[in-house]
Design a protein around this motif. Structure first.
Motif, PDB file in Angstrom:
ATOM      1  N   PHE A   3       0.876  -1.165   0.000  1.00 18.45           N
ATOM      2  CA  PHE A   3       0.000   0.000   0.000  1.00 18.45           C
ATOM      3  C   PHE A   3       0.918   1.221   0.000  1.00 18.45           C
ATOM      4  CE2 PHE A   3      -2.903   3.028   2.161  1.00 18.45           C
ATOM      5  CZ  PHE A   3      -3.912   2.995   1.216  1.00 18.45           C
ATOM      6  N   THR A  35       1.910  -0.031   4.241  1.00 22.83           N
ATOM      7  CA  THR A  35       1.332  -1.346   4.493  1.00 22.83           C
ATOM      8  C   THR A  35       1.198  -1.666   5.978  1.00 22.83           C
ATOM      9  OG1 THR A  35       2.285  -2.096   2.413  1.00 22.83           O
ATOM     10  CG2 THR A  35       1.526  -3.804   3.929  1.00 22.83           C
ATOM     11  N   PRO A  90      -4.227  -0.919   6.747  1.00 27.44           N
ATOM     12  CA  PRO A  90      -4.524  -1.472   5.428  1.00 27.44           C
ATOM     13  C   PRO A  90      -4.429  -2.997   5.460  1.00 27.44           C
ATOM     14  CG  PRO A  90      -2.816   0.223   5.288  1.00 27.44           C
ATOM     15  CD  PRO A  90      -3.007  -0.090   6.731  1.00 27.44           C
ATOM     16  N   TYR A 114      -6.255  -2.853  -1.473  1.00 29.58           N
ATOM     17  CA  TYR A 114      -6.310  -2.744  -0.014  1.00 29.58           C
ATOM     18  C   TYR A 114      -7.639  -2.152   0.447  1.00 29.58           C
ATOM     19  CZ  TYR A 114      -1.460  -3.984   0.597  1.00 29.58           C
ATOM     20  OH  TYR A 114      -0.287  -4.678   0.628  1.00 29.58           O
TER      21      TYR A 114
END
Length: 119
Positions: A3, A35, A90, A114
């Motif tokens: 992400f 992330t 996420p 995500y």
């Protein structure tokens, strides 16, 4: 798949990536991996009239990630209903949307991505 937000040499971070930084016009050259970050829900909504392939109801939130000297906000679906101020992270999801639900040009779509899940 991570992400990812992006930053320019002046430290301005955006999500999603822009060709040039909207604040200073410099090229965005760095990737900021979000992330494993925890963000805060700034606002949210639930849509009950969704485009083809998107689950209904569709819970969406704007989430702010504090990166120390700067913040970045991202808009995305949530796994569960959330409230303003909730902490989320996420989580990777295969097939965010249903590829068989009326999308004419399936190869033009990214299906994985995500969502935000409450911590």
């Amino acid at each position: 798949m991570n992400f990812e937000a992006h930053s320019c040499p002046n430290g301005h971070v955006t999500y999603p990536r822009h060709t040039v930084c909207p604040k200073c016009g410099e090229e965005q050259t760095e990737i900021v991996d979000l992330t494993d970050e925890v963000g805060t829900v700034v606002t949210w909504t639930t849509s009950t009239a969704t485009p083809p392939g998107v689950r209904e109801p569709n819970h969406l939130a704007i989430v702010e990630f504090n990166l120390g000297e700067t913040n970045v906000r991202a808009l995305g679906q949530t796994t569960d209903p959330v409230e303003t101020g909730d902490q989320v992270t996420p989580v990777f999801c295969k097939e965010l949307r249903d590829p068989g639900a009326g999308i004419r040009e399936k190869e033009s779509q990214d299906w994985d991505g995500y969502r935000f899940s409450p911590v």
